[in-house]
Design a protein around this motif. Structure first.
Motif, mmCIF file in Angstrom:
data_model
loop_
_atom_site.group_PDB
_atom_site.id
_atom_site.type_symbol
_atom_site.label_atom_id
_atom_site.label_comp_id
_atom_site.label_asym_id
_atom_site.label_seq_id
_atom_site.Cartn_x
_atom_site.Cartn_y
_atom_site.Cartn_z
ATOM 1 N N GLU A 1 42.630 35.697 39.514
ATOM 2 C CA GLU A 1 41.538 36.345 40.231
ATOM 3 C C GLU A 1 41.631 36.008 41.711
ATOM 4 O O GLU A 1 41.675 34.845 42.094
ATOM 5 N N GLY A 2 41.718 37.065 42.544
ATOM 6 C CA GLY A 2 41.800 36.871 43.989
ATOM 7 C C GLY A 2 43.199 37.081 44.559
ATOM 8 O O GLY A 2 43.369 37.123 45.769
ATOM 9 N N GLN B 1 43.637 26.007 39.466
ATOM 10 C CA GLN B 1 43.105 25.873 38.116
ATOM 11 C C GLN B 1 43.504 27.081 37.258
ATOM 12 O O GLN B 1 43.948 26.927 36.121
ATOM 13 N N GLN B 2 43.337 28.268 37.803
ATOM 14 C CA GLN B 2 43.724 29.478 37.079
ATOM 15 C C GLN B 2 45.226 29.477 36.797
ATOM 16 O O GLN B 2 45.662 29.841 35.704
ATOM 17 N N ALA B 3 46.010 29.068 37.785
ATOM 18 C CA ALA B 3 47.459 29.065 37.642
ATOM 19 C C ALA B 3 47.920 28.076 36.580
ATOM 20 O O ALA B 3 48.877 28.346 35.848
ATOM 21 N N GLU B 4 47.263 26.942 36.494
ATOM 22 C CA GLU B 4 47.618 25.952 35.479
ATOM 23 C C GLU B 4 47.421 26.534 34.079
ATOM 24 O O GLU B 4 48.270 26.367 33.199
ATOM 25 N N LEU C 1 42.261 31.824 30.283
ATOM 26 C CA LEU C 1 42.238 32.319 31.662
ATOM 27 C C LEU C 1 41.181 33.399 31.809
ATOM 28 O O LEU C 1 40.396 33.386 32.760
ATOM 29 N N LYS C 2 41.147 34.312 30.868
ATOM 30 C CA LYS C 2 40.163 35.398 30.926
ATOM 31 C C LYS C 2 38.748 34.829 30.869
ATOM 32 O O LYS C 2 37.862 35.258 31.608
ATOM 33 N N LYS C 3 38.526 33.850 30.005
ATOM 34 C CA LYS C 3 37.207 33.221 29.887
ATOM 35 C C LYS C 3 36.804 32.568 31.208
ATOM 36 O O LYS C 3 35.670 32.720 31.667
ATOM 37 N N LEU C 4 37.722 31.836 31.827
ATOM 38 C CA LEU C 4 37.445 31.212 33.122
ATOM 39 C C LEU C 4 37.119 32.269 34.164
ATOM 40 O O LEU C 4 36.170 32.129 34.939
ATOM 41 N N GLN C 5 37.888 33.348 34.199
ATOM 42 C CA GLN C 5 37.662 34.390 35.198
ATOM 43 C C GLN C 5 36.314 35.075 35.008
ATOM 44 O O GLN C 5 35.634 35.379 35.991
ATOM 45 N N VAL C 6 35.909 35.292 33.766
ATOM 46 C CA VAL C 6 34.583 35.865 33.510
ATOM 47 C C VAL C 6 33.513 34.916 34.029
ATOM 48 O O VAL C 6 32.547 35.338 34.674
ATOM 49 N N ASP C 7 33.698 33.634 33.772
ATOM 50 C CA ASP C 7 32.753 32.638 34.257
ATOM 51 C C ASP C 7 32.707 32.620 35.791
ATOM 52 O O ASP C 7 31.632 32.553 36.389
ATOM 53 N N LEU C 8 33.862 32.693 36.430
ATOM 54 C CA LEU C 8 33.906 32.684 37.894
ATOM 55 C C LEU C 8 33.206 33.900 38.471
ATOM 56 O O LEU C 8 32.467 33.804 39.462
ATOM 57 N N LYS C 9 33.404 35.057 37.859
ATOM 58 C CA LYS C 9 32.768 36.273 38.342
ATOM 59 C C LYS C 9 31.252 36.213 38.177
ATOM 60 O O LYS C 9 30.515 36.733 39.001
ATOM 61 N N SER C 10 30.801 35.561 37.112
ATOM 62 C CA SER C 10 29.352 35.476 36.878
ATOM 63 C C SER C 10 28.666 34.552 37.881
ATOM 64 O O SER C 10 27.450 34.639 38.077
#
Length: 79
Positions: A5-6, A55-58, A68-77
């Protein structure tokens, strides 16, 4: 790298030119290094915030796409 993301095609190219070509390399890059690369690329890129990229890359490097998808959803929220 565009799965982070980004990071889009242009930022991926900028990172590649700076020698950061894999998820593993992003994962071990500090915020300061990533931010400096973006600053050097110009004002169009300097406003991007690479705080979560390592963090996303790891997670991406491990191949855990669901995490990764779960983290990205959390980041967007959080925005």
């Amino acid at each position: 790298m565009k799965r982070i993301e980004g990071i889009g095609p242009k930022i991926e190219m900028i990172l590649n030119e700076a020698g950061i070509e894999t998820f593993d390399k992003i994962a071990v890059s500090s915020y300061e290094i990533l931010k400096d690369i973006l600053r050097k690329a110009g004002s169009r890129y300097s406003f991007h915030n690479p705080t979560t990229w390592p963090q996303q890359a790891e997670i991406a490097a491990s191949g855990d796409w669901d995490a990764l998808k779960k983290l990205q959803v959390d980041l967007k929220s959080r925005k």
